[in-house]
Design a protein around this motif. Structure first.
Motif, PDB file in Angstrom:
ATOM      1  N   THR A   1     -23.251 -26.768 -15.948  1.00  0.00           N
ATOM      2  CA  THR A   1     -22.081 -27.472 -16.389  1.00  0.00           C
ATOM      3  C   THR A   1     -21.233 -27.695 -14.811  1.00  0.00           C
ATOM      4  O   THR A   1     -21.395 -27.245 -13.663  1.00  0.00           O
ATOM      5  CB  THR A   1     -21.125 -26.975 -17.206  1.00  0.00           C
ATOM      6  OG1 THR A   1     -20.829 -25.483 -16.650  1.00  0.00           O
ATOM      7  CG2 THR A   1     -21.559 -26.814 -18.387  1.00  0.00           C
ATOM      8  N   ARG A   2     -20.262 -28.512 -15.055  1.00  0.00           N
ATOM      9  CA  ARG A   2     -19.413 -28.914 -13.725  1.00  0.00           C
ATOM     10  C   ARG A   2     -18.626 -27.962 -13.026  1.00  0.00           C
ATOM     11  O   ARG A   2     -18.236 -28.449 -11.953  1.00  0.00           O
ATOM     12  CB  ARG A   2     -18.627 -30.426 -14.080  1.00  0.00           C
ATOM     13  CG  ARG A   2     -17.386 -29.985 -15.027  1.00  0.00           C
ATOM     14  CD  ARG A   2     -16.887 -31.262 -15.560  1.00  0.00           C
ATOM     15  NE  ARG A   2     -15.439 -30.830 -16.223  1.00  0.00           N
ATOM     16  CZ  ARG A   2     -15.594 -30.558 -17.502  1.00  0.00           C
ATOM     17  NH1 ARG A   2     -16.575 -30.264 -18.095  1.00  0.00           N
ATOM     18  NH2 ARG A   2     -14.115 -30.211 -18.021  1.00  0.00           N
ATOM     19  N   ASP A   3     -18.561 -27.023 -13.756  1.00  0.00           N
ATOM     20  CA  ASP A   3     -17.678 -25.882 -13.097  1.00  0.00           C
ATOM     21  C   ASP A   3     -18.573 -25.015 -12.230  1.00  0.00           C
ATOM     22  O   ASP A   3     -17.972 -23.991 -11.565  1.00  0.00           O
ATOM     23  CB  ASP A   3     -17.043 -24.949 -14.076  1.00  0.00           C
ATOM     24  CG  ASP A   3     -17.938 -24.482 -15.230  1.00  0.00           C
ATOM     25  OD1 ASP A   3     -19.022 -24.643 -15.100  1.00  0.00           O
ATOM     26  OD2 ASP A   3     -17.517 -23.858 -16.218  1.00  0.00           O
TER      27      ASP A   3
ATOM     28  N   ALA B   1     -22.136 -22.430  -6.236  1.00  0.00           N
ATOM     29  CA  ALA B   1     -20.884 -22.825  -5.493  1.00  0.00           C
ATOM     30  C   ALA B   1     -20.461 -24.083  -5.744  1.00  0.00           C
ATOM     31  O   ALA B   1     -19.593 -24.617  -5.053  1.00  0.00           O
ATOM     32  CB  ALA B   1     -21.378 -22.779  -4.068  1.00  0.00           C
ATOM     33  N   SER B   2     -21.093 -25.181  -6.563  1.00  0.00           N
ATOM     34  CA  SER B   2     -20.939 -26.424  -6.793  1.00  0.00           C
ATOM     35  C   SER B   2     -20.977 -26.794  -8.194  1.00  0.00           C
ATOM     36  O   SER B   2     -22.048 -26.169  -8.762  1.00  0.00           O
ATOM     37  CB  SER B   2     -21.616 -27.341  -5.870  1.00  0.00           C
ATOM     38  OG  SER B   2     -20.964 -28.531  -5.946  1.00  0.00           O
ATOM     39  N   ARG B   3     -20.798 -28.100  -8.606  1.00  0.00           N
ATOM     40  CA  ARG B   3     -21.313 -28.664  -9.910  1.00  0.00           C
ATOM     41  C   ARG B   3     -22.578 -28.986  -9.921  1.00  0.00           C
ATOM     42  O   ARG B   3     -22.972 -29.246  -8.630  1.00  0.00           O
ATOM     43  CB  ARG B   3     -20.104 -29.861 -10.114  1.00  0.00           C
ATOM     44  CG  ARG B   3     -20.257 -30.984  -9.246  1.00  0.00           C
ATOM     45  CD  ARG B   3     -19.472 -32.079  -9.818  1.00  0.00           C
ATOM     46  NE  ARG B   3     -19.861 -32.578 -11.053  1.00  0.00           N
ATOM     47  CZ  ARG B   3     -18.752 -32.890 -12.138  1.00  0.00           C
ATOM     48  NH1 ARG B   3     -17.683 -33.239 -11.636  1.00  0.00           N
ATOM     49  NH2 ARG B   3     -19.246 -33.345 -13.052  1.00  0.00           N
ATOM     50  N   PHE B   4     -23.050 -29.369 -10.970  1.00  0.00           N
ATOM     51  CA  PHE B   4     -24.532 -29.700 -11.251  1.00  0.00           C
ATOM     52  C   PHE B   4     -24.716 -31.089 -11.356  1.00  0.00           C
ATOM     53  O   PHE B   4     -23.915 -31.642 -12.182  1.00  0.00           O
ATOM     54  CB  PHE B   4     -25.112 -28.899 -12.274  1.00  0.00           C
ATOM     55  CG  PHE B   4     -25.294 -27.446 -11.943  1.00  0.00           C
ATOM     56  CD1 PHE B   4     -26.266 -26.858 -11.259  1.00  0.00           C
ATOM     57  CD2 PHE B   4     -24.442 -26.512 -12.592  1.00  0.00           C
ATOM     58  CE1 PHE B   4     -26.391 -25.425 -11.102  1.00  0.00           C
ATOM     59  CE2 PHE B   4     -24.456 -24.971 -12.324  1.00  0.00           C
ATOM     60  CZ  PHE B   4     -25.646 -24.674 -11.556  1.00  0.00           C
ATOM     61  N   SER B   5     -25.599 -31.834 -10.903  1.00  0.00           N
ATOM     62  CA  SER B   5     -25.819 -33.057 -11.144  1.00  0.00           C
ATOM     63  C   SER B   5     -27.033 -33.473 -12.106  1.00  0.00           C
ATOM     64  O   SER B   5     -27.139 -34.390 -12.543  1.00  0.00           O
ATOM     65  CB  SER B   5     -26.109 -34.043  -9.746  1.00  0.00           C
ATOM     66  OG  SER B   5     -25.029 -33.831  -8.811  1.00  0.00           O
TER      67      SER B   5
ATOM     68  N   PRO C   1     -31.616 -26.616 -10.292  1.00  0.00           N
ATOM     69  CA  PRO C   1     -31.242 -27.559  -9.015  1.00  0.00           C
ATOM     70  C   PRO C   1     -29.620 -27.527  -8.593  1.00  0.00           C
ATOM     71  O   PRO C   1     -28.858 -28.224  -9.483  1.00  0.00           O
ATOM     72  CB  PRO C   1     -31.772 -28.949  -9.328  1.00  0.00           C
ATOM     73  CG  PRO C   1     -31.372 -29.005 -10.939  1.00  0.00           C
ATOM     74  CD  PRO C   1     -31.628 -27.524 -11.459  1.00  0.00           C
ATOM     75  N   GLY C   2     -29.336 -26.835  -7.786  1.00  0.00           N
ATOM     76  CA  GLY C   2     -27.837 -26.648  -7.411  1.00  0.00           C
ATOM     77  C   GLY C   2     -27.379 -27.770  -6.673  1.00  0.00           C
ATOM     78  O   GLY C   2     -27.957 -28.144  -5.954  1.00  0.00           O
TER      79      GLY C   2
ATOM     80  N   LEU D   1     -28.958 -31.216  -4.553  1.00  0.00           N
ATOM     81  CA  LEU D   1     -30.168 -31.222  -5.409  1.00  0.00           C
ATOM     82  C   LEU D   1     -29.551 -32.259  -6.702  1.00  0.00           C
ATOM     83  O   LEU D   1     -28.716 -31.899  -7.187  1.00  0.00           O
ATOM     84  CB  LEU D   1     -30.857 -30.057  -6.027  1.00  0.00           C
ATOM     85  CG  LEU D   1     -31.341 -29.389  -4.611  1.00  0.00           C
ATOM     86  CD1 LEU D   1     -32.141 -28.165  -5.249  1.00  0.00           C
ATOM     87  CD2 LEU D   1     -32.142 -29.903  -3.709  1.00  0.00           C
ATOM     88  N   ALA D   2     -30.525 -33.252  -7.088  1.00  0.00           N
ATOM     89  CA  ALA D   2     -30.012 -34.168  -7.828  1.00  0.00           C
ATOM     90  C   ALA D   2     -31.046 -34.487  -9.087  1.00  0.00           C
ATOM     91  O   ALA D   2     -30.781 -35.696  -9.949  1.00  0.00           O
ATOM     92  CB  ALA D   2     -29.437 -35.343  -7.227  1.00  0.00           C
ATOM     93  N   THR D   3     -32.060 -33.895  -9.162  1.00  0.00           N
ATOM     94  CA  THR D   3     -33.074 -34.182 -10.149  1.00  0.00           C
ATOM     95  C   THR D   3     -33.449 -32.864 -11.121  1.00  0.00           C
ATOM     96  O   THR D   3     -33.526 -31.824 -10.486  1.00  0.00           O
ATOM     97  CB  THR D   3     -34.440 -34.868  -9.689  1.00  0.00           C
ATOM     98  OG1 THR D   3     -35.117 -33.722  -8.694  1.00  0.00           O
ATOM     99  CG2 THR D   3     -33.946 -36.196  -8.893  1.00  0.00           C
ATOM    100  N   VAL D   4     -33.971 -33.205 -12.361  1.00  0.00           N
ATOM    101  CA  VAL D   4     -34.701 -32.025 -13.013  1.00  0.00           C
ATOM    102  C   VAL D   4     -35.870 -31.535 -12.080  1.00  0.00           C
ATOM    103  O   VAL D   4     -36.644 -32.325 -11.741  1.00  0.00           O
ATOM    104  CB  VAL D   4     -34.995 -32.351 -14.380  1.00  0.00           C
ATOM    105  CG1 VAL D   4     -35.667 -31.524 -15.132  1.00  0.00           C
ATOM    106  CG2 VAL D   4     -33.642 -32.894 -15.117  1.00  0.00           C
TER     107      VAL D   4
END
Length: 387
Positions: free
Chosen positions: A84-86, A105-109, A122-123, A148-151
């Motif tokens: 999730t975005r949190d 440390a960051s939201r997921f794409s 993928p963080g 990282l931005a893909t499954v």
């Protein structure tokens, strides 16, 4: 951390709209799923909700939250995994309760991939994590240094994942050690958010990039087999961000946001046919039919020739990557989750649990996991379309 969970059994709420023809002209229902609502006045039985869990509800004054990471499922431990975005990865059990948490440390794409009880995450913080799907325990992590931005794709002992900066990373499944990487320089102008998930077939990885190229790489070492420009000249919105799909005859399909849909020979990259419909970002191949989604429309094409079979207009809304289950085409949109007849494009149901749906649902047989933009994870049972 305190979490509010909601688990209601076999719910069919008033957020369903039936008998929608053409461009989804029926009334849309919105609401907070934390509160009970009366059953739909229309006797529908396309699906029912097993449970829902509030994972990352909108914060005060948060505008337009979006959850872009598709969920995944481990059938052995019966655990659904949601990013999730949190910045949290969560494992949710068959009762809708959170079993484990893992903070990044960051939201997921993009969503995770589960293989043999290991979930590859993928963080957005530039780290690829390997976690135990049942417990959330960390097995290893690889620091890519780029969001990282893909499954992730797992193939032949490697995990492949692409970044928002146009780099494809390949690391070893066993320990997360670097194997190889391939990078292209992004264009100077505007690009579409997102990245192309690689498709691996017979030792070749096919992947698109934001400079308008699709490239075929050796899955062993990342060497280039061929590359093809699909978006022509210019510097803006050239992206080839759809995940490529391939039919049984070795024909490859991919989209250029600027130029349209392309069918290519997989061994050479030669163009077989193309359309001139821009704005498409998602593809799904089922049998001989290619489904495409994007800005304001959902289309179906005959895969062999590119002939348009039907087009379903969405007005101002955007459609994201569809999935196919139990005879229905499920299309997440900025307004709702659409259930379309694959032969005609007719909309049977438009379901909005609140905030619309951006992340593609995950299909596990007749069970489907849906993550809404308001941070609620749903487990639903599909009954499908009859006839």
């Amino acid at each position: 951390m305190t979490m509010r969970l909601v688990s209601w059994k076999r719910w069919l709420g008033s957020t369903l709209v039936a008998g929608l023809l053409g461009g989804c002209s029926g009334t849309q229902f919105y609401g907070n799923p934390e509160y009970p609502r009366p059953a739909s006045q229309t006797p529908l039985d396309y699906f029912s909700v097993n449970w829902w869990a509030s994972l990352s509800p909108p914060a005060t004054l948060e505008y337009g939250p979006r959850e872009t990471a598709s969920p995944a499922y481990d059938p052995v431990s019966r655990t659904a995994i949601a990013l999730t975005r949190d910045g949290y990865a969560r494992g949710v059990g068959p009762d809708g309760k959170v079993k484990w948490l893992y903070k990044t440390a960051s939201r997921f794409s993009a969503g995770p991939r589960v293989v043999d009880g290991i979930v590859y995450v993928p963080g957005g913080d530039g780290v690829l994590y390997a976690l135990d799907a049942a417990t959330g325990d960390e097995k290893w992590k690889y620091v890519a240094g780029e969001a990282l931005a893909t499954v992730p794709v797992v193939s032949e002992g490697l995990v492949l994942v692409a970044s928002e900066s146009d780099t494809l990373f390949a690391v070893k499944v066993t320990d997360g050690q670097w194997a190889w990487q391939y990078r292209r320089d992004p264009p100077t102008g505007f690009t579409v958010r997102g990245a192309s998930r690689p498709l691996v077939r017979e030792g070749v990885a096919y992947i698109g990039f934001s400079d308008g190229y699709i490239v075929a790489l050796s899955a062993d070492d990342g060497g280039v087999t061929w590359e093809r420009s699909l978006s022509g000249s210019g510097s803006e919105f050239l992206d080839v961000d759809s995940s490529p799909v391939m039919d049984a005859n070795g024909q490859l399909y991919v989209t250029s946001y600027k130029s349209g849909i392309f069918a290519l020979e997989a061994d050479s990259g030669d163009v077989v046919w193309s359309t001139s419909v821009p704005g498409m970002t998602g593809l799904l191949l089922s049998g001989q039919v290619l489904f495409a989604t994007g800005d304001g429309r959902v289309d179906a094409y005959l895969a062999e020739t590119g002939r348009l079979l039907w087009s379903h207009p969405l007005g101002e809304r955007a459609a994201f990557t569809p999935v196919f289950a139990k005879g229905m085409l499920m299309v997440p949109t900025s307004g709702s989750l659409l259930f379309l007849e694959p032969k005609t494009g007719r909309s049977r149901i438009a379901w909005n649990p609140g905030g619309g749906i951006t992340a593609p649902p995950f299909v596990a047989g007749r069970q489907v996991f849906v993550l809404s933009n308001n941070g609620f994870l749903y487990s639903i049972d599909l009954n499908g379309i009859q006839g």
